[in-house]
Design an enzyme around this catalytic site. Structure first.
Site, PDB file in Angstrom:
ATOM      1  N   ASN A  26     -30.087  53.082 -16.327  1.00  0.00           N
ATOM      2  CA  ASN A  26     -29.278  54.356 -15.392  1.00  0.00           C
ATOM      3  C   ASN A  26     -28.298  53.050 -14.818  1.00  0.00           C
ATOM      4  O   ASN A  26     -27.684  53.430 -13.735  1.00  0.00           O
ATOM      5  CB  ASN A  26     -30.300  54.725 -13.959  1.00  0.00           C
ATOM      6  CG  ASN A  26     -31.044  53.202 -13.981  1.00  0.00           C
ATOM      7  OD1 ASN A  26     -31.154  51.638 -14.583  1.00  0.00           O
ATOM      8  ND2 ASN A  26     -31.871  52.330 -12.414  1.00  0.00           N
ATOM      9  N   ASP A  28     -27.624  50.383 -14.437  1.00  0.00           N
ATOM     10  CA  ASP A  28     -28.150  48.403 -13.202  1.00  0.00           C
ATOM     11  C   ASP A  28     -28.185  47.695 -14.163  1.00  0.00           C
ATOM     12  O   ASP A  28     -28.491  46.259 -13.109  1.00  0.00           O
ATOM     13  CB  ASP A  28     -29.381  48.683 -12.526  1.00  0.00           C
ATOM     14  CG  ASP A  28     -30.820  49.052 -13.015  1.00  0.00           C
ATOM     15  OD1 ASP A  28     -31.075  48.413 -14.345  1.00  0.00           O
ATOM     16  OD2 ASP A  28     -31.909  49.460 -12.374  1.00  0.00           O
ATOM     17  N   ASP A  32     -35.388  49.992 -19.178  1.00  0.00           N
ATOM     18  CA  ASP A  32     -36.200  51.012 -17.952  1.00  0.00           C
ATOM     19  C   ASP A  32     -36.972  52.089 -18.894  1.00  0.00           C
ATOM     20  O   ASP A  32     -36.905  52.075 -20.057  1.00  0.00           O
ATOM     21  CB  ASP A  32     -35.258  51.633 -17.166  1.00  0.00           C
ATOM     22  CG  ASP A  32     -34.398  51.721 -17.869  1.00  0.00           C
ATOM     23  OD1 ASP A  32     -34.025  53.165 -18.362  1.00  0.00           O
ATOM     24  OD2 ASP A  32     -33.290  51.687 -16.614  1.00  0.00           O
ATOM     25  N   ASP A 101     -49.272  45.957 -20.676  1.00  0.00           N
ATOM     26  CA  ASP A 101     -50.315  44.654 -20.357  1.00  0.00           C
ATOM     27  C   ASP A 101     -50.920  43.998 -19.236  1.00  0.00           C
ATOM     28  O   ASP A 101     -49.994  44.539 -18.313  1.00  0.00           O
ATOM     29  CB  ASP A 101     -48.567  43.728 -20.685  1.00  0.00           C
ATOM     30  CG  ASP A 101     -48.872  42.431 -21.356  1.00  0.00           C
ATOM     31  OD1 ASP A 101     -50.129  42.253 -20.729  1.00  0.00           O
ATOM     32  OD2 ASP A 101     -48.097  41.860 -22.015  1.00  0.00           O
ATOM     33  N   ASP A 203     -53.189  39.635 -21.093  1.00  0.00           N
ATOM     34  CA  ASP A 203     -52.696  38.192 -20.685  1.00  0.00           C
ATOM     35  C   ASP A 203     -53.154  37.360 -20.917  1.00  0.00           C
ATOM     36  O   ASP A 203     -54.557  37.661 -19.581  1.00  0.00           O
ATOM     37  CB  ASP A 203     -51.842  38.697 -20.188  1.00  0.00           C
ATOM     38  CG  ASP A 203     -50.126  37.615 -19.870  1.00  0.00           C
ATOM     39  OD1 ASP A 203     -49.924  37.479 -20.451  1.00  0.00           O
ATOM     40  OD2 ASP A 203     -50.602  36.529 -18.551  1.00  0.00           O
ATOM     41  N   GLU A 246     -54.899  37.861 -25.517  1.00  0.00           N
ATOM     42  CA  GLU A 246     -53.718  37.040 -25.584  1.00  0.00           C
ATOM     43  C   GLU A 246     -54.288  36.111 -25.324  1.00  0.00           C
ATOM     44  O   GLU A 246     -54.641  35.509 -24.544  1.00  0.00           O
ATOM     45  CB  GLU A 246     -52.050  36.818 -24.758  1.00  0.00           C
ATOM     46  CG  GLU A 246     -51.681  36.001 -25.341  1.00  0.00           C
ATOM     47  CD  GLU A 246     -50.676  35.359 -24.212  1.00  0.00           C
ATOM     48  OE1 GLU A 246     -49.675  34.541 -25.058  1.00  0.00           O
ATOM     49  OE2 GLU A 246     -51.147  35.759 -23.199  1.00  0.00           O
ATOM     50  N   HIS A 319     -42.182  37.633 -26.985  1.00  0.00           N
ATOM     51  CA  HIS A 319     -40.881  37.031 -25.798  1.00  0.00           C
ATOM     52  C   HIS A 319     -41.284  35.874 -25.184  1.00  0.00           C
ATOM     53  O   HIS A 319     -40.135  35.328 -24.380  1.00  0.00           O
ATOM     54  CB  HIS A 319     -41.332  38.424 -24.609  1.00  0.00           C
ATOM     55  CG  HIS A 319     -42.897  38.295 -23.984  1.00  0.00           C
ATOM     56  ND1 HIS A 319     -43.816  38.294 -25.013  1.00  0.00           N
ATOM     57  CD2 HIS A 319     -43.248  37.602 -23.159  1.00  0.00           C
ATOM     58  CE1 HIS A 319     -45.234  37.622 -24.046  1.00  0.00           C
ATOM     59  NE2 HIS A 319     -44.209  37.466 -23.091  1.00  0.00           N
ATOM     60  N   ASP A 320     -42.550  35.554 -25.960  1.00  0.00           N
ATOM     61  CA  ASP A 320     -42.394  33.973 -25.469  1.00  0.00           C
ATOM     62  C   ASP A 320     -42.250  32.961 -26.472  1.00  0.00           C
ATOM     63  O   ASP A 320     -41.929  31.427 -26.480  1.00  0.00           O
ATOM     64  CB  ASP A 320     -43.799  33.149 -25.259  1.00  0.00           C
ATOM     65  CG  ASP A 320     -44.998  34.442 -23.296  1.00  0.00           C
ATOM     66  OD1 ASP A 320     -43.762  34.406 -22.858  1.00  0.00           O
ATOM     67  OD2 ASP A 320     -45.813  34.735 -23.398  1.00  0.00           O
TER      68      ASP A 320
HETATM   69  C1  GLC Z   1     -48.653  34.921 -21.372  1.00  0.00           C
HETATM   70  C2  GLC Z   1     -47.260  36.104 -21.286  1.00  0.00           C
HETATM   71  C3  GLC Z   1     -46.203  34.833 -20.382  1.00  0.00           C
HETATM   72  C4  GLC Z   1     -45.972  35.101 -19.373  1.00  0.00           C
HETATM   73  C5  GLC Z   1     -47.573  34.063 -19.106  1.00  0.00           C
HETATM   74  C6  GLC Z   1     -48.428  33.558 -17.560  1.00  0.00           C
HETATM   75  O1  GLC Z   1     -48.921  34.387 -21.729  1.00  0.00           O
HETATM   76  O2  GLC Z   1     -46.778  36.733 -22.061  1.00  0.00           O
HETATM   77  O3  GLC Z   1     -45.008  35.646 -20.467  1.00  0.00           O
HETATM   78  O4  GLC Z   1     -44.875  33.703 -19.182  1.00  0.00           O
HETATM   79  O5  GLC Z   1     -48.571  34.218 -20.052  1.00  0.00           O
HETATM   80  O6  GLC Z   1     -48.869  34.923 -17.190  1.00  0.00           O
HETATM   81 CA    CA Z   2     -32.046  50.326 -15.133  1.00  0.00          CA
END
Ligand code: GLC
Ligand code: CA
Length: 570
Positions: A26, A28, A32, A101, A203, A246, A319-320
């Site tokens: 969209n 922005d 999404d 998640d 998480d 995790e 992503h971490d």
């Molecule tokens: C997990 C996630 C991370 C987040 C943390 C707190 O490690 O992968 O991205 O910042 O938990 O929720």
């Molecule tokens: Ca978007």
């Protein structure tokens, strides 16, 4: 459904999506849900059977969605509930399952539970979070530090108490000791299961029971297993779904306890040893020398510790973490070779691969140069701490943070050679595209527009990933046992074997040649009627039985021995 199909998650590749950086529909500048839906065809072509997407629920976005204010609504940034339903349906048509998640260790401080909890000491929600009186000196109840810096306790003047926050103060920890909290969380999970999701990534799930008295740590407290068992027991379709936990700081013993099938808790855990080989044990910002042997040992620890009763997950980055090719490979000289060597090493191990978006095209770290390039709350806090507390010069602070910042892997997905790599039509994406976007992108690697450059010329990491994923669908790689035959500081050789077939997987993970001694290169125990190379990322000579094999820098070779018996008896 038979037992085999209930365990679908053992025979699939999970693709990990970071929603805000996947695809924006969209305009922005933020990825999404409709963007994920539009790319289902791509995911299907890649060959993945499930997607796990980072949190898309209502959130103030202090920690990019890991601070949830309403678990049953989609944040308008990402779309609507209808968009989610449509995504689940489209994915299902393509044979792709959707995993969400669940961030259940903490909520946002804007969650109505917390708003109520902080306003009264004896209302309905007073005990939903972990409140403690101040220490006799008025300070925090103990010396725990938060993951993202500072004390893990925040004072609330209204309650005249401290609440626990293991991450930011805007992420108060839930009190799992309260049965009402546990009931709420089960209801939320069932809400999503009823909408058709196939499971969850949970998480920091081994932090849900805190050990205040005993060892005084916040990982793997005394009641984690019990809570997880109760949770699973109360889920709808509990035997059909997958729960991936995790688990930072976990030990092999705890990982076994959480994933033993008879314990009825999790199906897999995400372990951390292999993503810590290049860091000091005490701080992620302090680099540590590593070599191939360290990485192999970190991975093998769980292969040996969990198999055969429990199942492993296999991930190379997320992503971490920084980008895998920049971290364990050479994203310049050996970009193609090292990205493909790493994919070979990791994903041909027993377990379920979880491929992070962009790794399949060899996306590399972002060139972080100034404070402006740090958007992530962890990176920013680290920067402020280095500059203000440790009195580092700004350039030095950046130099320490840049290689490991979470921002590296959160840059938008590179889809094409167009403006902003085709990620968005917005003037400004939420985070700038990696400057390699013109060279490294899906379109080039999918349709072979090889117009040169260091990252071009028939160097399709994407195609290699497709090969690896196809190999994973064979009996041998689905069920073959692992035999680690040889490794040293440069290279590794392992076998996957069934009574009828045997694959030798050889990977050199350094920028020098490596040698695999001939004594390990044989077809022992396999009735051989055929033998051939199934995969390699570099031109190498044919393998000769019992002869030393020289692996060029960052090369990967997979050689198969088999017997015609295999097809007859399959
Ligand atoms: C997990 C996630 C991370 C987040 C943390 C707190 O490690 O992968 O991205 O910042 O938990 O929720
Ligand atoms: Ca978007």
């Amino acid at each position: 459904m038979n037992n085999e199909s209930l365990l679908w998650w053992k025979n699939t590749v999970i693709y990990h999506i970071y929603p805000r950086s996947f695809y924006d529909t969209n305009g922005d500048g933020i990825g999404d849900l409709n963007g994920i839906r539009e790319k289902v065809a791509y995911l299907s072509e890649l060959g993945v059977g499930a997607i796990w997407m980072g949190p898309v629920f209502t959130s103030p976005q202090v920690d990019n969605g890991y601070d949830i204010a309403n678990y049953r609504e989609i944040d308008p940034l990402f779309g609507t509930l209808e968009d989610m339903d449509a995504l689940i349906a489209t994915a299902e048509e393509a044979g792709i399952r959707v995993l969400l998640d669940l961030v259940f260790n903490h909520t946002s401080d804007q969650h109505p539970w917390f708003v109520a909890s902080q306003s009264e000491r004896n209302g309905d929600y007073h005990d939903y979070y972990i409140w403690r009186d101040p220490a006799p000196n008025g300070g925090p109840p103990n010396d725990w530090m938060a993951w993202f810096g500072g004390s893990a306790w925040t004072y609330n003047p209204h309650r005249e108490q401290y609440y626990l926050n293991l991450f930011t103060p805007q992420q108060p920890d839930l009190n799992w000791e309260n049965p009402a909290v546990r009931k709420e969380l089960v209801d939320i999970a069932n809400f999503w299961l009823d909408r058709g999701v196939a499971g969850f990534r949970m998480d920091v799930i081994n932090l849900i029971s805190k050990d205040f008295a005993g060892a005084g740590t916040w990982c793997d407290g005394p009641r984690v297993l019990e809570y997880l068992q109760e949770f699973r027991q109360n889920l709808h379709r509990r035997d059909e779904i997958v729960l991936v936990g995790e688990t930072p700081g976990i030990t092999v013993d705890r990982a076994r306890a959480y994933t033993l099938p008879e314990n009825g808790a999790l199906d897999m855990v995400l372990t951390f040893d292999h993503v810590m080989v290049d860091q000091s044990p005490t701080s992620k910002w302090v680099p540590q020398r590593w070599n191939t042997a360290d990485l192999i040992e970190a991975l093998l620890k769980y292969q040996e510790g969990l198999a055969p009763e429990c199942w492993n997950s296999i991930y190379a980055s997320n992503h971490d973490q920084p980008r895998v090719v920049s971290r364990f490979g050479d994203d310049d000289r050996y970009w193609y070779e090292s990205a493909t060597a790493l994919a070979t090493l990791f994903y041909l191990l027993p377990g379920t691969p979880i491929v992070y978006q962009g790794d399949e095209i060899g996306m590399i770290n972002f060139p972080i140069k100034t404070m402006q390039d740090l958007v992530d709350v962890e990176s920013r806090n680290a920067y402020n701490n280095f500059v203000n507390e440790e009195r580092c010069a700004p350039a030095e602070a950046i130099a320490r943070i840049a290689p490991v910042a979470r921002d590296n892997s959160r840059t938008p997905m590179q889809w094409s050679g167009d403006r902003h790599s085709g990620f968005t039509t917005a003037e400004k994406p939420w985070y700038p595209l990696n400057p390699t976007g013109e060279e490294i992108h899906v379109h080039r690697q999918m349709y072979g527009q090889n117009n040169g450059g260091a990252h071009g010329e028939n160097r399709s990491i994407l195609r290699y990933y497709q090969h690896v994923i196809r190999l994973l669908q064979t009996d041998l790689f689905r069920s073959g046992e692992l035999d680690l035959l040889f490794y040293n500081d440069r290279a590794v050789l392992y076998a996957r074997e069934t009574p009828f077939e045997r694959a030798l997987v050889m990977v050199n993970l350094c920028s020098h040649e490596a040698l695999i001694p001939g004594e390990y290169l044989n077809n022992e125990g396999t009735p051989v009627t055929y033998s051939y190379r199934v995969l390699s990322n570099t031109p190498v000579p044919e393998l000769q039985i019992n002869e030393d094999f020289h692996l060029p820098p960052f090369s990967a070779v997979v050689h198969l021995f088999g017997s015609v018996m295999s097809s007859a008896s399959a």
